[in-house]
Design a protein around this motif. Structure first.
Motif, PDB file in Angstrom:
ATOM      1  N   PHE A  27      14.144  17.555  30.069  1.00  0.00           N
ATOM      2  CA  PHE A  27      12.807  16.995  30.141  1.00  0.00           C
ATOM      3  C   PHE A  27      12.353  16.749  31.576  1.00  0.00           C
ATOM      4  O   PHE A  27      11.322  16.127  31.789  1.00  0.00           O
ATOM      5  N   MET A  28      13.132  17.239  32.541  1.00  0.00           N
ATOM      6  CA  MET A  28      12.804  16.988  33.942  1.00  0.00           C
ATOM      7  C   MET A  28      12.377  18.263  34.644  1.00  0.00           C
ATOM      8  O   MET A  28      12.908  19.336  34.387  1.00  0.00           O
ATOM      9  N   HIS A  29      11.466  18.100  35.556  1.00  0.00           N
ATOM     10  CA  HIS A  29      11.077  19.193  36.442  1.00  0.00           C
ATOM     11  C   HIS A  29      12.224  19.455  37.408  1.00  0.00           C
ATOM     12  O   HIS A  29      12.978  18.535  37.746  1.00  0.00           O
ATOM     13  N   LYS A  30      12.364  20.697  37.868  1.00  0.00           N
ATOM     14  CA  LYS A  30      13.498  21.019  38.748  1.00  0.00           C
ATOM     15  C   LYS A  30      13.490  20.192  40.035  1.00  0.00           C
ATOM     16  O   LYS A  30      14.538  19.825  40.539  1.00  0.00           O
ATOM     17  N   ASP A  31      12.313  19.879  40.546  1.00  0.00           N
ATOM     18  CA  ASP A  31      12.248  19.053  41.758  1.00  0.00           C
ATOM     19  C   ASP A  31      12.781  17.645  41.491  1.00  0.00           C
ATOM     20  O   ASP A  31      13.437  17.051  42.343  1.00  0.00           O
ATOM     21  N   THR A  32      12.506  17.123  40.309  1.00  0.00           N
ATOM     22  CA  THR A  32      13.009  15.800  39.935  1.00  0.00           C
ATOM     23  C   THR A  32      14.531  15.815  39.884  1.00  0.00           C
ATOM     24  O   THR A  32      15.182  14.865  40.319  1.00  0.00           O
ATOM     25  N   LYS A  33      15.092  16.902  39.367  1.00  0.00           N
ATOM     26  CA  LYS A  33      16.549  17.030  39.307  1.00  0.00           C
ATOM     27  C   LYS A  33      17.156  16.989  40.711  1.00  0.00           C
ATOM     28  O   LYS A  33      18.178  16.340  40.934  1.00  0.00           O
ATOM     29  N   TRP A  34      16.520  17.665  41.662  1.00  0.00           N
ATOM     30  CA  TRP A  34      17.012  17.668  43.044  1.00  0.00           C
ATOM     31  C   TRP A  34      16.901  16.276  43.663  1.00  0.00           C
ATOM     32  O   TRP A  34      17.798  15.828  44.383  1.00  0.00           O
ATOM     33  N   ILE A  35      15.805  15.588  43.384  1.00  0.00           N
ATOM     34  CA  ILE A  35      15.612  14.237  43.917  1.00  0.00           C
ATOM     35  C   ILE A  35      16.691  13.302  43.369  1.00  0.00           C
ATOM     36  O   ILE A  35      17.277  12.516  44.124  1.00  0.00           O
ATOM     37  N   ILE A  36      16.967  13.414  42.085  1.00  0.00           N
ATOM     38  CA  ILE A  36      17.997  12.569  41.477  1.00  0.00           C
ATOM     39  C   ILE A  36      19.365  12.878  42.065  1.00  0.00           C
ATOM     40  O   ILE A  36      20.135  11.968  42.392  1.00  0.00           O
ATOM     41  N   ALA A  37      19.675  14.168  42.221  1.00  0.00           N
ATOM     42  CA  ALA A  37      20.974  14.557  42.792  1.00  0.00           C
ATOM     43  C   ALA A  37      21.117  14.021  44.221  1.00  0.00           C
ATOM     44  O   ALA A  37      22.167  13.472  44.589  1.00  0.00           O
ATOM     45  N   GLY A  38      20.071  14.155  45.028  1.00  0.00           N
ATOM     46  CA  GLY A  38      20.110  13.655  46.406  1.00  0.00           C
ATOM     47  C   GLY A  38      20.217  12.142  46.464  1.00  0.00           C
ATOM     48  O   GLY A  38      20.998  11.593  47.247  1.00  0.00           O
ATOM     49  N   THR A  39      19.446  11.480  45.625  1.00  0.00           N
ATOM     50  CA  THR A  39      19.497  10.010  45.569  1.00  0.00           C
ATOM     51  C   THR A  39      20.881   9.543  45.143  1.00  0.00           C
ATOM     52  O   THR A  39      21.425   8.582  45.705  1.00  0.00           O
ATOM     53  N   ASN A  40      21.459  10.238  44.172  1.00  0.00           N
ATOM     54  CA  ASN A  40      22.800   9.881  43.697  1.00  0.00           C
ATOM     55  C   ASN A  40      23.827  10.022  44.824  1.00  0.00           C
ATOM     56  O   ASN A  40      24.696   9.158  44.995  1.00  0.00           O
ATOM     57  N   MET A  41      23.732  11.105  45.602  1.00  0.00           N
ATOM     58  CA  MET A  41      24.674  11.292  46.718  1.00  0.00           C
ATOM     59  C   MET A  41      24.524  10.189  47.764  1.00  0.00           C
ATOM     60  O   MET A  41      25.508   9.622  48.221  1.00  0.00           O
ATOM     61  N   ILE A  42      23.280   9.893  48.143  1.00  0.00           N
ATOM     62  CA  ILE A  42      23.049   8.878  49.172  1.00  0.00           C
ATOM     63  C   ILE A  42      23.445   7.493  48.659  1.00  0.00           C
ATOM     64  O   ILE A  42      24.100   6.724  49.368  1.00  0.00           O
ATOM     65  N   HIS A  43      23.095   7.185  47.417  1.00  0.00           N
ATOM     66  CA  HIS A  43      23.450   5.886  46.833  1.00  0.00           C
ATOM     67  C   HIS A  43      24.976   5.744  46.719  1.00  0.00           C
ATOM     68  O   HIS A  43      25.523   4.686  47.055  1.00  0.00           O
ATOM     69  N   SER A  44      25.634   6.803  46.279  1.00  0.00           N
ATOM     70  CA  SER A  44      27.101   6.768  46.161  1.00  0.00           C
ATOM     71  C   SER A  44      27.749   6.594  47.523  1.00  0.00           C
ATOM     72  O   SER A  44      28.724   5.848  47.669  1.00  0.00           O
ATOM     73  N   ARG A  45      27.225   7.268  48.535  1.00  0.00           N
ATOM     74  CA  ARG A  45      27.773   7.150  49.897  1.00  0.00           C
ATOM     75  C   ARG A  45      27.559   5.739  50.433  1.00  0.00           C
ATOM     76  O   ARG A  45      28.437   5.151  51.054  1.00  0.00           O
ATOM     77  N   ASP A  46      26.401   5.157  50.152  1.00  0.00           N
ATOM     78  CA  ASP A  46      26.129   3.792  50.578  1.00  0.00           C
ATOM     79  C   ASP A  46      27.126   2.809  49.965  1.00  0.00           C
ATOM     80  O   ASP A  46      27.581   1.884  50.626  1.00  0.00           O
ATOM     81  N   ARG A  47      27.461   3.020  48.702  1.00  0.00           N
ATOM     82  CA  ARG A  47      28.360   2.093  47.998  1.00  0.00           C
ATOM     83  C   ARG A  47      29.761   2.056  48.606  1.00  0.00           C
ATOM     84  O   ARG A  47      30.461   1.066  48.458  1.00  0.00           O
ATOM     85  N   ILE A  48      30.188   3.122  49.260  1.00  0.00           N
ATOM     86  CA  ILE A  48      31.548   3.143  49.829  1.00  0.00           C
ATOM     87  C   ILE A  48      31.572   2.913  51.335  1.00  0.00           C
ATOM     88  O   ILE A  48      32.621   2.941  51.945  1.00  0.00           O
ATOM     89  N   MET A  49      30.404   2.657  51.927  1.00  0.00           N
ATOM     90  CA  MET A  49      30.348   2.430  53.383  1.00  0.00           C
ATOM     91  C   MET A  49      30.802   1.024  53.712  1.00  0.00           C
ATOM     92  O   MET A  49      30.396   0.073  53.042  1.00  0.00           O
ATOM     93  N   PRO A  50      31.607   0.887  54.739  1.00  0.00           N
ATOM     94  CA  PRO A  50      31.979  -0.459  55.194  1.00  0.00           C
ATOM     95  C   PRO A  50      30.885  -1.022  56.101  1.00  0.00           C
ATOM     96  O   PRO A  50      30.635  -0.500  57.168  1.00  0.00           O
ATOM     97  N   PHE A  51      30.203  -2.033  55.632  1.00  0.00           N
ATOM     98  CA  PHE A  51      29.140  -2.635  56.460  1.00  0.00           C
ATOM     99  C   PHE A  51      29.599  -3.940  57.031  1.00  0.00           C
ATOM    100  O   PHE A  51      30.397  -4.642  56.575  1.00  0.00           O
TER     101      PHE A  51
END
Length: 176
Positions: free
Chosen positions: A152-176
């Motif tokens: 039910f998603m447009h291909k651009d939405t899929k890319w946005i979700i994939a990119g957001t997931n990568m950045i969000h996942s990377r943020d969660r493991i960063m030592p701040f």
């Protein structure tokens, strides 16, 4: 003597090369993006993003529960998605957990393990990192038609979700 099992890594040379490339990508692309995301958002916003991303993957867990023949898990996972997508406003809020409706996330790798597929050799994938061969399809499945939500998603939405997931996942493991 070590209590750890040795990792089966017949592709060590290739894995080391991909690991190096991943390090470069992380240093110059993913880590700076995650730092920017962290600076621009507060903990509450990051929590809502994580909740939405988790909700989007819930139907994939439902499919994997069905593949594994675990109807109770599929039922719970389906209703988690339904409740969080409606009452939880598209997954912004995890209402299902508040009413004690929980289900462990399932992957294609966990479905294969259920049927006795061995973990196989260690493989390092570009961007996704190292994993057992059995789990190689998990990143692909997450962003493919195995996840019913993706129909039910447009291909651009899929890319946005994939990119957001990568950045969000990377943020969660960063030592701040």
């Amino acid at each position: 003597l070590s209590n750890q099992c040795p990792v089966y890594d017949p592709y060590e040379r290739l894995n080391r090369g991909v690991f190096f490339v991943n390090g470069v990508l992380d240093t110059f692309l993913l880590r700076p993006a995650a730092k920017g995301y962290h600076k621009l958002t507060n903990e509450y916003t990051r929590s809502r993003v994580g909740s939405v991303l988790s909700n989007i993957s819930e139907p994939l867990s439902t499919v994997n529960y069905l593949i594994q023949g675990k109807s109770q898990g599929a039922f719970k996972s389906f209703w988690r998605f339904a409740i969080n997508s409606t009452i939880g406003i598209g997954g912004l809020f995890d209402v299902a957990s508040k009413i004690k409706l929980t289900a462990e996330p399932q992957t294609f790798g966990s479905s294969m393990a259920r049927y006795g597929v061995a973990s196989g050799p260690y493989i390092v994938l570009p961007i996704y990192g190292g994993m057992a061969a059995r789990d190689v399809m998990d990143p692909v499945a997450m962003n493919s038609s195995l996840n019913p939500v993706k129909y039910f998603m447009h291909k651009d939405t899929k890319w946005i979700i994939a990119g957001t997931n990568m950045i969000h996942s990377r943020d969660r493991i960063m030592p701040f």
